[in-house]
Each structure stands twice: as C-alpha cells, then as structure tokens.
Scaffold this motif. Structure first.
Motif, PDB file in Angstrom:
ATOM      1  N   HIS A  86      38.760  -6.345  90.229  1.00 28.39           N
ATOM      2  CA  HIS A  86      38.049  -5.175  89.710  1.00 28.39           C
ATOM      3  C   HIS A  86      38.454  -4.896  88.268  1.00 28.39           C
ATOM      4  O   HIS A  86      37.627  -4.491  87.448  1.00 28.39           O
ATOM      5  N   ALA A  87      39.744  -5.123  87.943  1.00 24.69           N
ATOM      6  CA  ALA A  87      40.217  -4.893  86.580  1.00 24.69           C
ATOM      7  C   ALA A  87      39.731  -5.974  85.627  1.00 24.69           C
ATOM      8  O   ALA A  87      39.596  -5.735  84.419  1.00 24.69           O
ATOM      9  N   MET A  88      39.466  -7.180  86.142  1.00 22.26           N
ATOM     10  CA  MET A  88      38.983  -8.256  85.275  1.00 22.26           C
ATOM     11  C   MET A  88      37.613  -7.942  84.700  1.00 22.26           C
ATOM     12  O   MET A  88      37.266  -8.430  83.618  1.00 22.26           O
ATOM     13  N   GLY A  89      36.826  -7.129  85.387  1.00 18.23           N
ATOM     14  CA  GLY A  89      35.505  -6.738  84.870  1.00 18.23           C
ATOM     15  C   GLY A  89      35.621  -6.047  83.529  1.00 18.23           C
ATOM     16  O   GLY A  89      35.091  -6.523  82.507  1.00 18.23           O
ATOM     17  N   PRO A  90      36.318  -4.881  83.461  1.00 16.35           N
ATOM     18  CA  PRO A  90      36.496  -4.238  82.153  1.00 16.35           C
ATOM     19  C   PRO A  90      37.316  -5.076  81.180  1.00 16.35           C
ATOM     20  O   PRO A  90      37.126  -4.986  79.963  1.00 16.35           O
ATOM     21  N   ASN A  91      38.222  -5.909  81.696  1.00 17.76           N
ATOM     22  CA  ASN A  91      39.050  -6.733  80.825  1.00 17.76           C
ATOM     23  C   ASN A  91      38.196  -7.716  80.020  1.00 17.76           C
ATOM     24  O   ASN A  91      38.322  -7.816  78.787  1.00 17.76           O
ATOM     25  N   VAL A  92      37.324  -8.451  80.687  1.00 10.98           N
ATOM     26  CA  VAL A  92      36.475  -9.404  79.956  1.00 10.98           C
ATOM     27  C   VAL A  92      35.403  -8.669  79.154  1.00 10.98           C
ATOM     28  O   VAL A  92      34.962  -9.155  78.107  1.00 10.98           O
ATOM     29  N   ALA A  93      35.010  -7.473  79.635  1.00  6.27           N
ATOM     30  CA  ALA A  93      34.067  -6.668  78.850  1.00  6.27           C
ATOM     31  C   ALA A  93      34.717  -6.234  77.545  1.00  6.27           C
ATOM     32  O   ALA A  93      34.050  -6.123  76.507  1.00  6.27           O
ATOM     33  N   GLY A  94      36.045  -5.997  77.597  1.00  4.34           N
ATOM     34  CA  GLY A  94      36.762  -5.605  76.394  1.00  4.34           C
ATOM     35  C   GLY A  94      36.772  -6.692  75.346  1.00  4.34           C
ATOM     36  O   GLY A  94      36.785  -6.409  74.137  1.00  4.34           O
ATOM     37  N   VAL A  95      36.792  -7.962  75.781  1.00 11.76           N
ATOM     38  CA  VAL A  95      36.742  -9.077  74.827  1.00 11.76           C
ATOM     39  C   VAL A  95      35.437  -9.020  74.039  1.00 11.76           C
ATOM     40  O   VAL A  95      35.419  -9.147  72.807  1.00 11.76           O
ATOM     41  N   ILE A  96      34.345  -8.806  74.759  1.00  9.62           N
ATOM     42  CA  ILE A  96      33.044  -8.689  74.092  1.00  9.62           C
ATOM     43  C   ILE A  96      33.004  -7.430  73.244  1.00  9.62           C
ATOM     44  O   ILE A  96      32.524  -7.428  72.108  1.00  9.62           O
ATOM     45  N   GLY A  97      33.544  -6.327  73.800  1.00 10.68           N
ATOM     46  CA  GLY A  97      33.510  -5.045  73.100  1.00 10.68           C
ATOM     47  C   GLY A  97      34.253  -5.069  71.782  1.00 10.68           C
ATOM     48  O   GLY A  97      33.765  -4.542  70.770  1.00 10.68           O
ATOM     49  N   SER A  98      35.435  -5.681  71.764  1.00  7.74           N
ATOM     50  CA  SER A  98      36.205  -5.721  70.512  1.00  7.74           C
ATOM     51  C   SER A  98      35.513  -6.600  69.471  1.00  7.74           C
ATOM     52  O   SER A  98      35.527  -6.289  68.279  1.00  7.74           O
ATOM     53  N   ALA A  99      34.891  -7.687  69.916  1.00  9.78           N
ATOM     54  CA  ALA A  99      34.170  -8.559  68.979  1.00  9.78           C
ATOM     55  C   ALA A  99      32.951  -7.846  68.404  1.00  9.78           C
ATOM     56  O   ALA A  99      32.653  -7.962  67.208  1.00  9.78           O
ATOM     57  N   VAL A 100      32.266  -7.089  69.254  1.00  9.36           N
ATOM     58  CA  VAL A 100      31.096  -6.328  68.791  1.00  9.36           C
ATOM     59  C   VAL A 100      31.540  -5.221  67.830  1.00  9.36           C
ATOM     60  O   VAL A 100      30.899  -4.986  66.798  1.00  9.36           O
ATOM     61  N   ALA A 101      32.639  -4.538  68.157  1.00  6.99           N
ATOM     62  CA  ALA A 101      33.162  -3.500  67.262  1.00  6.99           C
ATOM     63  C   ALA A 101      33.539  -4.097  65.912  1.00  6.99           C
ATOM     64  O   ALA A 101      33.272  -3.504  64.858  1.00  6.99           O
ATOM     65  N   ALA A 102      34.145  -5.285  65.935  1.00  4.27           N
ATOM     66  CA  ALA A 102      34.497  -5.959  64.688  1.00  4.27           C
ATOM     67  C   ALA A 102      33.243  -6.302  63.889  1.00  4.27           C
ATOM     68  O   ALA A 102      33.209  -6.122  62.666  1.00  4.27           O
ATOM     69  N   GLY A 103      32.218  -6.771  64.582  1.00  2.00           N
ATOM     70  CA  GLY A 103      30.963  -7.087  63.905  1.00  2.00           C
ATOM     71  C   GLY A 103      30.337  -5.858  63.271  1.00  2.00           C
ATOM     72  O   GLY A 103      29.797  -5.918  62.156  1.00  2.00           O
ATOM     73  N   PHE A 104      30.440  -4.729  63.969  1.00  5.91           N
ATOM     74  CA  PHE A 104      29.895  -3.474  63.427  1.00  5.91           C
ATOM     75  C   PHE A 104      30.641  -3.072  62.159  1.00  5.91           C
ATOM     76  O   PHE A 104      30.026  -2.692  61.152  1.00  5.91           O
ATOM     77  N   LEU A 105      31.984  -3.157  62.190  1.00  5.34           N
ATOM     78  CA  LEU A 105      32.770  -2.807  61.021  1.00  5.34           C
ATOM     79  C   LEU A 105      32.496  -3.770  59.860  1.00  5.34           C
ATOM     80  O   LEU A 105      32.450  -3.351  58.699  1.00  5.34           O
ATOM     81  N   LEU A 106      32.329  -5.052  60.167  1.00  6.34           N
ATOM     82  CA  LEU A 106      31.996  -6.016  59.114  1.00  6.34           C
ATOM     83  C   LEU A 106      30.640  -5.710  58.498  1.00  6.34           C
ATOM     84  O   LEU A 106      30.446  -5.836  57.288  1.00  6.34           O
ATOM     85  N   LEU A 143      32.503  -8.968  85.972  1.00 13.65           N
ATOM     86  CA  LEU A 143      31.640  -8.134  85.139  1.00 13.65           C
ATOM     87  C   LEU A 143      30.204  -8.181  85.633  1.00 13.65           C
ATOM     88  O   LEU A 143      29.519  -7.150  85.698  1.00 13.65           O
ATOM     89  N   LEU A 144      29.738  -9.363  85.994  1.00 18.03           N
ATOM     90  CA  LEU A 144      28.375  -9.500  86.500  1.00 18.03           C
ATOM     91  C   LEU A 144      28.216  -8.824  87.858  1.00 18.03           C
ATOM     92  O   LEU A 144      27.158  -8.264  88.166  1.00 18.03           O
ATOM     93  N   ALA A 145      29.275  -8.869  88.674  1.00 20.08           N
ATOM     94  CA  ALA A 145      29.215  -8.236  89.993  1.00 20.08           C
ATOM     95  C   ALA A 145      29.233  -6.716  89.882  1.00 20.08           C
ATOM     96  O   ALA A 145      28.695  -6.017  90.746  1.00 20.08           O
ATOM     97  N   ASN A 146      29.827  -6.215  88.830  1.00 26.61           N
ATOM     98  CA  ASN A 146      29.891  -4.762  88.621  1.00 26.61           C
ATOM     99  C   ASN A 146      29.609  -4.458  87.154  1.00 26.61           C
ATOM    100  O   ASN A 146      30.534  -4.235  86.364  1.00 26.61           O
ATOM    101  N   PRO A 147      28.338  -4.440  86.750  1.00 28.37           N
ATOM    102  CA  PRO A 147      27.971  -4.259  85.339  1.00 28.37           C
ATOM    103  C   PRO A 147      28.488  -2.961  84.723  1.00 28.37           C
ATOM    104  O   PRO A 147      28.622  -2.876  83.498  1.00 28.37           O
ATOM    105  N   SER A 148      28.791  -1.958  85.556  1.00 32.64           N
ATOM    106  CA  SER A 148      29.293  -0.694  85.012  1.00 32.64           C
ATOM    107  C   SER A 148      30.650  -0.882  84.326  1.00 32.64           C
ATOM    108  O   SER A 148      31.078  -0.056  83.526  1.00 32.64           O
ATOM    109  N   SER A 149      31.352  -2.004  84.655  1.00 28.44           N
ATOM    110  CA  SER A 149      32.627  -2.253  83.969  1.00 28.44           C
ATOM    111  C   SER A 149      32.438  -2.438  82.480  1.00 28.44           C
ATOM    112  O   SER A 149      33.377  -2.307  81.714  1.00 28.44           O
TER     113      SER A 149
END
Length: 398
Positions: free
Chosen positions: A373-393, A118-124
């Motif tokens: 390359h797929a691990m970039g969006p994969n780990v970004a998804g972990v953060i993304g789902s937690a942030v989405a949950a925080g938004f809904l909460l 993710l850090l190597a390719n922030p666009s992920s």
C-alpha cells in the motif's frame, strides 16, 4: 641532526600540517556517513561512494588542481586543453553536470519499479502529490532568507534548485540544479542524497507526531491484481502526457518510463536486467564519488551551504508531513480505510520510505502489512518530484 631536520620538513609539507580546519570537519562528516552506511545500512550503495569522494577531496585538497584527478566543482577547463587531460574526477563529474547520470539512474529506477500498487489504487497518486509540499515550502523559505541581515539571499533559480531537496530525489535534484544553479550543485546533491539515506531517522518522529495510535493500527485491505496490459500501457501514456504538458520533465520521466517498459513488456528481459543491475550500479559509483568530491571543506563550509542543508531538512520534514496529513484526510473520507502512515511514503525515496511506513505500522499492529500500500504513493512520489522539477524549470529556466 639532518635526519631530524628532514623528518620535520616532511611533516611540514604533509597534510597533517597543512590541512585547514574545514577539511578536518568534512573528514569527520565523511566518517559519520561511513558509519550510517556500513553499520546502520542506511542506503550504503549511495553513501559509501559519496563518503569516499568526500574523504578523498578533503584529505588531498590539491586534487582540485591535480591534472591526474581533478574535481570540476570549482575548476575551469583550460582553453585549448584536451578533454582527456582533465582528470578522473572531472571526467566523471561531467556526467553529473550534463544530467547524463541522473537520467541513467532514472532508467535503472524505472526498471526496478513496480507501478502495480499505484495502478491498483490510483488515489495514491494524490498522496505522492501531497508529499511534494516541502518543495514549495523550501522555495518560499529560500526566497525569504534574503531578509536575514548580512545575507544576500538566493535567486529564484537557486531557490528552485534548493526546493527540490524536499522531494527526497537525488537524481532530480542534480538534474534541476545543473540547469538552474550549477554553482550550488555540490551542496544540494550532498544534502539530497544524505537526507534520502537518513529517512529511517527523520520520518518516524514526524509520522508518530501527526497520527494517533488508533490510526497507526489501521489494517488496509488487499490490493487488486493489475493486468499486464495496464502495466504496459501505463509508461507509454505517462510519457506522452508529461511530454505534452510539462516538456521540461520529459527527459527524467521518459527515462523512468522506458526502464519500466523494459521491465513490464516481457520482451526485453536482458535490457531490464542490465538497467536494473550493471548500468545502475556503475552509474551510482561514478555519480556518488564525483558528488562527494564536490564537498571540499574550504568551499563547502560556508553560510550559504549550511543554510541550504538546513532548508533541505525543513523541506524534507514538510514533505513527510504533507503526505501524512493528506492521508489522514483520505482516511476520514474513506471512513477509516486508509492508514495515514502510508502518506509519508509519498516522498520519492524508493523503496526506503515505503519500508519505513511498513516498519512503523507493524510496531502498533504486528499483523499489519502496509508495504504494498505504501509503494503506491512511493512510486507516485517519483513521478511527482520529476513533474515538480519540470514545473520549476519551466517557470525559472534561463
């Protein structure tokens, strides 16, 4: 004659004569989960304890009221009773309901996660965000379900809890549901973990449907090397930003980043090892068995539960599609440098979603190596789902 009478009486009092048909159905479901876990190797560390908890509560329904081993899905604590009289499953389930287990799982996940891609390719990060599409689609579908004749529909809090299934993140689904709609914790948890485990079956058809053979053959260039300083600063900065912007996501993201800091700082190898192995394995066993034990047939098999499972599948499909479609857009912008298959890894099931992208890519180009390359969006998804949950909460919290 008395012996025959005794045998008949024993049979009459046994589970064979008294189990409702719903329990037999759920026993069959548990056997299917065992098959996927043991034979197909679909997330066995999750599915085996979940399936066994499901088997336990359905083969012996009175476990729901037995003081030696009580499930707390429907049971209520008797006023004045001691906590240690509640029973094994009830005590374990307290860790689920209180959100302790989801946070500890995130600690272990953080210690096992390499954010380097993710850090190597922030666009992920954008792909991880796009793959949360299913969360918002599921929320709308849950709200609209109230228009079904004869169905009372879901409240906004229940809809938000169901929606998180689309993030393919069991701990986040449990965390959110425990705060917004604890009465739905059982079906949502089972659905979330089941779909996580079935990623190798659900995602590939969607990936192939939305991409061309030429796109699936795209070979991506090697990622740059990430410096240690970047790896140490990242979890600290993310924790600060998330806690300030979306405080409700701070417990999950904070534990995730603490685990990652254990991994990357180089001074806490023992803590990192404990979080990755012993702690994560222990919590997984307790969480899996207690979640599975919420699926008692007479309670679990209802119209509302079946609708939750169906909406969860819709959410999962849309999340996969959202990631792939956005990756196709990025491929056009980058003039053919992005393989759209990696977009499907934007769901937060680490690392299975990334492995699926790798497997599909190699089917069309054996020399292709998409895993990192797929691990970039994969780990970004972990953060993304937690942030989405925080938004809904933040939006629907009571």
């Amino acid at each position: 004659m008395s012996i025959i009478t005794d045998i008949v009486e024993i049979f009459r009092q046994s589970g064979f004569a008294n189990l409702p048909w719903q329990n037999w159905v759920m026993l069959l479901v548990s056997f299917v989960l065992f098959y996927f876990a043991i034979e197909k190797k679909f997330e066995p560390l999750l599915l085996v304890p979940i399936a066994f908890g499901m088997l336990l509560v359905n083969v012996y329904p009175s476990i729901m009221a037995d003081p030696l081993m009580m499930s707390s899905y429907t049971g209520e604590v008797v006023e004045g009773a001691h906590w240690y009289d509640a029973g094994v499953l009830r005590l374990l389930y307290a860790g689920v309901k209180s959100s302790v287990f989801p946070c500890l799982i995130f600690l272990g996940v953080g210690a096992m996660t390499d954010f380097g891609p993710l850090l190597a390719n922030p666009s992920s990060l954008l792909l991880g965000a796009a793959a949360q599409l299913g969360i918002y689609v599921a929320f709308l579908v849950s709200i609209v379900s109230g228009l079904i004749p004869g169905f009372e529909g879901f409240t906004a809090q229940e809809a938000a809890s169901i929606a998180i299934i689309g993030g393919a993140d069991g701990p986040t689904a449990i965390y959110t549901t425990g705060k917004l709609a604890p009465q739905l914790l059982g079906p949502i948890a089972v659905a979330a973990y089941s779909y996580m485990a079935l990623i190798p079956m659900i995602q590939p058809p969607i990936m192939r449907m939305l991409t061309t053979k030429k796109e699936r053959e795209i070979k991506m260039t090697q990622l740059r090397e990430v410096r240690k300083t970047e790896r140490i600063v990242f979890p600290i900065v993310v924790t600060i930003l998330v806690a300030l912007i979306i405080p409700d996501a701070a417990p999950l993201v904070g534990m995730l980043m603490l685990g990652n800091l254990f991994r990357e700082c180089g001074a806490t190898e023992r803590l990192s090892d404990t979080a990755q192995n012993a702690l994560c394995n222990i919590v997984t066993i307790m969480l899996g068995v207690s979640v599975g034990a919420t699926a008692e047939g007479t309670i679990f098999l209802s119209v509302k539960t079946l609708l939750i499972i169906f909406i969860g599948l819709i959410a999962f499909c849309f999340s996969t599609a959202g990631g792939v479609i956005f990756a196709k857009i990025m491929n056009v912008v980058s003039k053919g440098k992005i393989n759209p298959l990696i977009g499907a890894a934007g769901v937060s099931a680490v690392p299975m979603a990334a492995r699926v992208a790798q497997t599909e890519g190699r089917k069309y180009n054996p020399s292709n190596y998409l895993l990192m390359h797929a691990m970039g969006p994969n780990v970004a998804g972990v953060i993304g789902s937690a942030v989405a949950a925080g938004f809904l909460l933040m939006m629907f919290g009571k």
